[in-house]
Design an enzyme around this catalytic site. Structure first.
Site, short mmCIF file in Angstrom:
data_model
loop_
_atom_site.label_atom_id
_atom_site.label_comp_id
_atom_site.label_asym_id
_atom_site.label_seq_id
_atom_site.Cartn_x
_atom_site.Cartn_y
_atom_site.Cartn_z
N ARG A 183 0.82 -1.21 0.00
CA ARG A 183 0.00 0.00 0.00
C ARG A 183 0.87 1.27 0.00
NH1 ARG A 183 -4.38 2.90 3.63
NH2 ARG A 183 -5.87 3.34 1.96
N HIS B 96 0.40 4.16 -2.70
CA HIS B 96 0.04 5.54 -2.36
C HIS B 96 1.14 6.54 -2.67
CE1 HIS B 96 -3.81 5.28 0.29
NE2 HIS B 96 -3.88 4.52 -0.78
N HIS C 181 -6.14 -6.00 -3.52
CA HIS C 181 -6.97 -6.17 -2.31
C HIS C 181 -7.08 -7.62 -1.87
CE1 HIS C 181 -8.93 -1.93 -2.38
NE2 HIS C 181 -7.69 -1.93 -1.95
N TRP D 4 -10.30 -8.86 2.84
CA TRP D 4 -11.06 -9.26 1.65
C TRP D 4 -11.07 -10.78 1.47
CZ3 TRP D 4 -8.03 -4.87 1.88
CH2 TRP D 4 -8.62 -3.66 1.51
ZN1 ZEM Z 1 -6.35 -0.25 -1.46
N1 ZEM Z 1 -7.34 0.19 0.27
N2 ZEM Z 1 -7.66 0.93 -2.49
N3 ZEM Z 1 -5.31 -0.57 -3.15
N4 ZEM Z 1 -5.05 -1.35 -0.43
C1 ZEM Z 1 -7.03 -0.31 1.51
C2 ZEM Z 1 -6.05 -1.25 1.81
C3 ZEM Z 1 -5.14 -1.73 0.90
C4 ZEM Z 1 -8.76 1.60 -1.99
C5 ZEM Z 1 -9.05 1.80 -0.63
O1 ZEM Z 1 -9.95 2.72 -0.26
C6 ZEM Z 1 -8.41 1.04 0.40
C7 ZEM Z 1 -5.60 -0.10 -4.41
C8 ZEM Z 1 -6.76 0.55 -4.76
C9 ZEM Z 1 -7.69 1.03 -3.85
C10 ZEM Z 1 -3.97 -2.01 -0.95
C11 ZEM Z 1 -3.47 -1.89 -2.23
C12 ZEM Z 1 -4.09 -1.21 -3.24
C13 ZEM Z 1 -7.92 0.22 2.47
C14 ZEM Z 1 -7.87 -0.07 3.96
C15 ZEM Z 1 -8.79 1.05 1.79
C16 ZEM Z 1 -9.93 1.84 2.44
C17 ZEM Z 1 -6.88 0.90 4.62
C18 ZEM Z 1 -6.77 0.67 6.11
O2 ZEM Z 1 -7.79 0.86 6.80
O3 ZEM Z 1 -5.69 0.29 6.57
C19 ZEM Z 1 -9.53 2.13 -3.09
C20 ZEM Z 1 -10.81 2.93 -2.99
C21 ZEM Z 1 -8.87 1.76 -4.24
C22 ZEM Z 1 -9.25 2.00 -5.66
C23 ZEM Z 1 -10.47 2.11 -6.10
C24 ZEM Z 1 -4.53 -0.41 -5.32
C25 ZEM Z 1 -4.49 0.01 -6.78
C26 ZEM Z 1 -3.58 -1.09 -4.59
C27 ZEM Z 1 -2.25 -1.63 -5.00
C28 ZEM Z 1 -1.95 -1.93 -6.26
C29 ZEM Z 1 -3.40 -2.87 0.06
C30 ZEM Z 1 -2.24 -3.84 -0.13
C31 ZEM Z 1 -4.14 -2.70 1.22
C32 ZEM Z 1 -3.98 -3.38 2.57
C33 ZEM Z 1 -3.13 -2.53 3.48
C34 ZEM Z 1 -2.91 -3.11 4.85
O4 ZEM Z 1 -2.46 -2.36 5.70
O5 ZEM Z 1 -3.18 -4.29 5.08
#
Ligand code: ZEM
Length: 286
Positions: free
Chosen positions: A34, A38, A162, A178
């Site tokens: 993540r 970001h 995800h 997920w």
């Molecule tokens: Zn995420 N993501 N993401 N994402 N994401 C979360 C967690 C993780 C969205 C999003 O709102 C959220 C992509 C696209 C999008 C990862 C990778 C990638 C979380 C939870 C949210 C709310 C955060 C938390 O509470 O810690 C939205 C709206 C997306 C697009 C529509 C893309 C592209 C990613 C990588 C290629 C990963 C690995 C996580 C898990 C993080 C963790 O701490 O476990």
């Protein structure tokens, strides 16, 4: 201290820190993925601003963006690597860590090139609000990812990340993972999205998400509104179906599109040398 440019040594040390028994599901991997996303996902194609160059998350404007809540854990995990290999830039370290983490969690090999700078060019700073909001729908996802230069197919492939990690109530307000095994990269996210019935749930904090509970599972699984928008949108959905049925294809497409993500805003010549990192001597911005 390793020899400058010894990325193999850096990769090894990143891989070695992934196991974190006390943290989340026992791995730093998901939050590192993540961080890479970001740091890159603020890019705006039209104005050529944002992106991983500059490692702007070290500073309050970007680091304190509510969308980046929790990513300090990822940055702290990497401090020991930075201390040992001080020649590497944060911008390179953060993107490389995501690439190494995916591979170590049984995901595909992602091509990665060095050369990002930590010099902060004020004219390239992204405003807050460039990262996606999980509470929204397909139009929002397109608005955010088209700005970076991604297609509908690439959006779906990237979303497959995800399969990793979880939502934390104290970070995003959403809650849960997920998939059942969130530290192993696979196409389960797409398979579950299609095969389970997702029910709306309003959490105690008022946040709306979707959940499914399997009898034999350890916990209730979740989907964000943006995740399920991939199912209801006629142009996204065929890619969800393809990736659910073809893991090899998902891995290949994810590897290509993640490599593209971490290159946003990085200009290279034909040999791969970065052209827009010539301010290295400017050092750090405070
Ligand atoms: Zn995420 N993501 N993401 N994402 N994401 C979360 C967690 C993780 C969205 C999003 O709102 C959220 C992509 C696209 C999008 C990862 C990778 C990638 C979380 C939870 C949210 C709310 C955060 C938390 O509470 O810690 C939205 C709206 C997306 C697009 C529509 C893309 C592209 C990613 C990588 C290629 C990963 C690995 C996580 C898990 C993080 C963790 O701490 O476990």
């Amino acid at each position: 201290m390793s020899k400058s440019g010894d990325y193999a040594a850096v990769r090894k040390d990143i891989a070695a820190l992934l196991k974190q028994p006390e943290y989340d599901d026992g791995s730093a991997g998901p939050v590192l993925v993540r961080l890479a996303w970001h740091s890159s996902g603020t890019y705006d194609h039209d104005t050529d601003t944002g992106g991983s160059n500059g490692a702007g998350m070290r500073y309050e404007t970007e680091g304190g963006d509510p969308a980046n809540a929790g990513l300090q854990h990822a940055r702290v995990f990497l401090e020991s690597v930075k201390a040992k290999h001080s020649w590497i830039t944060y911008a390179d370290l953060w993107t490389l860590a995501g690439v190494v983490a995916v591979k170590e969690m049984d995901g595909p090999e992602i091509k990665w090139k060095a050369g990002r700078t930590d010099y902060v060019d004020d004219s390239k700073l992204p405003p807050r609000g460039r990262l996606p909001d999980g509470a929204q729908g397909a139009d929002h996802i397109r608005f955010i990812f088209y700005r970076m230069g991604f297609s509908d197919q690439e959006i779906v492939a990237l979303s497959g990340a995800h399969n990793l990690g979880r939502c934390h109530s104290d970070r995003s307000g959403f809650h849960g993972a997920w998939v059942n095994n969130p530290t192993r990269f696979s196409n389960t996210y797409f398979r579950l999205m299609l095969s389970r019935s997702w029910k709306e749930k309003v959490l105690d904090n008022g946040v709306r998400q979707f959940v499914h509970y399997d009898e034999d599972a350890e916990e209730e699984l979740m989907m964000l509104p943006t995740d399920l928008a991939l199912l209801s949108d006629p142009s996204f959905r065929p890619w969800v179906e393809l990736y659910a049925n073809d893991k090899e294809r998902f891995f290949a497409d994810f590897a290509r599109v993640f490599a593209k993500l971490v290159e946003l805003g990085i200009e290279r010549d034909a040999t791969g040398k970065v052209l827009n990192a010539d301010n290295m001597l400017g050092g750090y911005h405070s």
